[in-house]
Design an enzyme around this catalytic site. Structure first.
Site, PDB file in Angstrom:
ATOM      1  N   ARG A  13       0.828  -1.216   0.000  1.00  0.00           N
ATOM      2  CA  ARG A  13       0.000   0.000   0.000  1.00  0.00           C
ATOM      3  C   ARG A  13       0.861   1.265   0.000  1.00  0.00           C
ATOM      4  NH1 ARG A  13      -3.641  -3.374  -1.759  1.00  0.00           N
ATOM      5  NH2 ARG A  13      -4.671  -4.619  -0.153  1.00  0.00           N
ATOM      6  N   ARG A  73       2.221 -14.168  -2.340  1.00  0.00           N
ATOM      7  CA  ARG A  73       2.085 -13.569  -1.006  1.00  0.00           C
ATOM      8  C   ARG A  73       2.538 -14.527   0.091  1.00  0.00           C
ATOM      9  NH1 ARG A  73      -4.035 -11.948  -0.771  1.00  0.00           N
ATOM     10  NH2 ARG A  73      -3.409 -10.995   1.215  1.00  0.00           N
ATOM     11  N   LYS A 103      -1.891 -14.088   9.094  1.00  0.00           N
ATOM     12  CA  LYS A 103      -3.148 -14.341   8.366  1.00  0.00           C
ATOM     13  C   LYS A 103      -2.917 -15.372   7.270  1.00  0.00           C
ATOM     14  CE  LYS A 103      -2.491 -10.393   5.225  1.00  0.00           C
ATOM     15  NZ  LYS A 103      -2.958  -9.047   4.848  1.00  0.00           N
ATOM     16  N   HIS A 104      -3.991 -16.104   6.859  1.00  0.00           N
ATOM     17  CA  HIS A 104      -5.397 -15.983   7.208  1.00  0.00           C
ATOM     18  C   HIS A 104      -5.831 -17.323   7.819  1.00  0.00           C
ATOM     19  CE1 HIS A 104      -4.506 -13.541   3.601  1.00  0.00           C
ATOM     20  NE2 HIS A 104      -5.418 -12.683   4.046  1.00  0.00           N
ATOM     21  N   HIS A 116     -12.546 -12.512  -1.747  1.00  0.00           N
ATOM     22  CA  HIS A 116     -13.145 -11.188  -1.954  1.00  0.00           C
ATOM     23  C   HIS A 116     -14.411 -11.321  -2.806  1.00  0.00           C
ATOM     24  CE1 HIS A 116      -8.976 -10.079  -0.978  1.00  0.00           C
ATOM     25  NE2 HIS A 116      -9.490  -8.954  -0.524  1.00  0.00           N
ATOM     26  N   ASP A 190     -11.090 -10.749   8.771  1.00  0.00           N
ATOM     27  CA  ASP A 190     -10.829 -10.063   7.510  1.00  0.00           C
ATOM     28  C   ASP A 190     -12.032  -9.146   7.284  1.00  0.00           C
ATOM     29  OD1 ASP A 190      -9.601  -9.350   5.136  1.00  0.00           O
ATOM     30  OD2 ASP A 190      -9.289 -11.412   4.460  1.00  0.00           O
TER      31      ASP A 190
END
Length: 326
Positions: A13, A73, A103-104, A116, A190
């Site tokens: 980010r 990831r 996570k997760h 998502h 989440d």
């Protein structure tokens, strides 16, 4: 808590040039020291910018040569290597005053479906998970490292026959994570706005069900209107007696105790100092990223040693890279 997703690689980010190495590239080096150094630099950059908690590292398992949702990831497919690399990454961030989030839970490993978009299902037994996906989580349940665990919107019907995502499963959050594995740290969901959490239509009901399952903190990350809906629903549930005040107080006390234990001197540099310090950290990050790239390239080329011996020294070789700076 001021949180951000700063995993490195594709989920970054706070953009830098270069970005921090992905977990997969760190895992491929098999060098835990590099993971710790990346965590330290990542933590320092976040701390300078005012964050105190990172929603990383990812401890899901993912094979580098297999297509799945987590992809790069993950530190890899070996649960013990993932445990070691993620532990060192978290230790690095701890040195910079940043709290880690593993996570997760219970693990996205091998799942192609993006939570998502819809709720993935993983048809594995608890015994199987304890030997694979849950190895890192079991470790962090006992390790003396300040951290939180994030719960995933994934259904495990062999463990909880209701078929509810782990987020809303008391069996998984309370019975397995808290009681069986002995985890006493912070547990957060989440984002319950994700389609993977659509087992219940309203965000308010999702917040209540997640709390009833054993989560301490409910994430509603995107919409202010839905954040208010979740809050109103929780207040209504307490007033009606559906949720006991003592349950709320227990979670709040845990959160406050955790915050008090995390207190450290807040960095408040002026703009000039901030730029100088950020440039130094980004310079260190570039050196670390280059080291990771070099190690992985060196390891890869060992597989082609016979081929290189056959290439004429004057032969042109074309090298491809996904990095625009290459």
């Amino acid at each position: 808590f001021i949180m951000v997703d700063q995993e490195g690689g594709s989920v970054t980010r706070i953009r830098t040039k270069p970005n921090a190495p992905s977990a997969q590239s760190l895992g491929m080096t098999q060098n835990p020291s590099l993971s710790e150094e990346t965590g330290r630099i990542t933590g320092k950059i976040l701390s300078l910018l005012g964050f105190n908690m990172n929603l990383a590292p990812v401890v899901d398992l993912s094979h580098p040569l297999t297509r799945d949702f987590i992809g790069t990831r993950s530190f890899g497919s070996n649960p013990f290597e993932v445990r070691n690399m993620s532990h060192r990454f978290a230790q690095g961030m701890e040195q910079s005053g940043i709290l880690s989030t593993f996570k997760h839970f219970p693990g996205h490993g091998g799942i192609i479906t993006d939570s998502h978009k819809k709720t993935p299902m993983k048809n594995e037994s608890l015994q199987s998970l304890l030997q694979t996906d849950l190895v890192p989580f079991s470790h962090f349940s006992q390790a003396n490292i300040p951290s939180a665990i994030m719960v995933a919107h994934i259904s495990f019907p062999q463990i909880d026959s209701s078929g509810l995502p782990a987020t809303f499963s008391k069996t998984l959050v309370t019975d397995v994570l808290k009681n069986k594995m002995g985890y006493s740290g912070l547990i957060l969901t989440d984002d319950i706005e994700m389609n993977g959490a659509k087992a219940f239509s309203s965000v308010g009901e999702r917040a209540i069900r997640a709390f009833e399952a054993g989560n301490d903190m409910i994430m509603v990350a995107w919409t202010r209107r839905r954040q208010k809906q979740a809050l109103r629903a929780m207040l209504k549930a307490v007033k009606s007696g559906r949720i006991k005040t003592s349950q709320i107080e227990r979670a709040v006390k845990k959160i406050i105790a955790f915050k008090l234990s995390r207190r450290h001197s807040i960095i408040k540099p002026n703009i000039k100092e901030l730029n100088v310090q950020l440039k130094k950290e980004i310079k260190d990050l570039k050196a670390t990223a280059n080291h990771v790239s070099f190690l992985n390239f060196e390891r890869a080329t060992q597989s082609y040693s016979d081929l290189f011996q056959k290439i004429n020294s004057k032969q042109k070789i074309i090298v491809f890279s996904a990095d625009g700076l290459f």
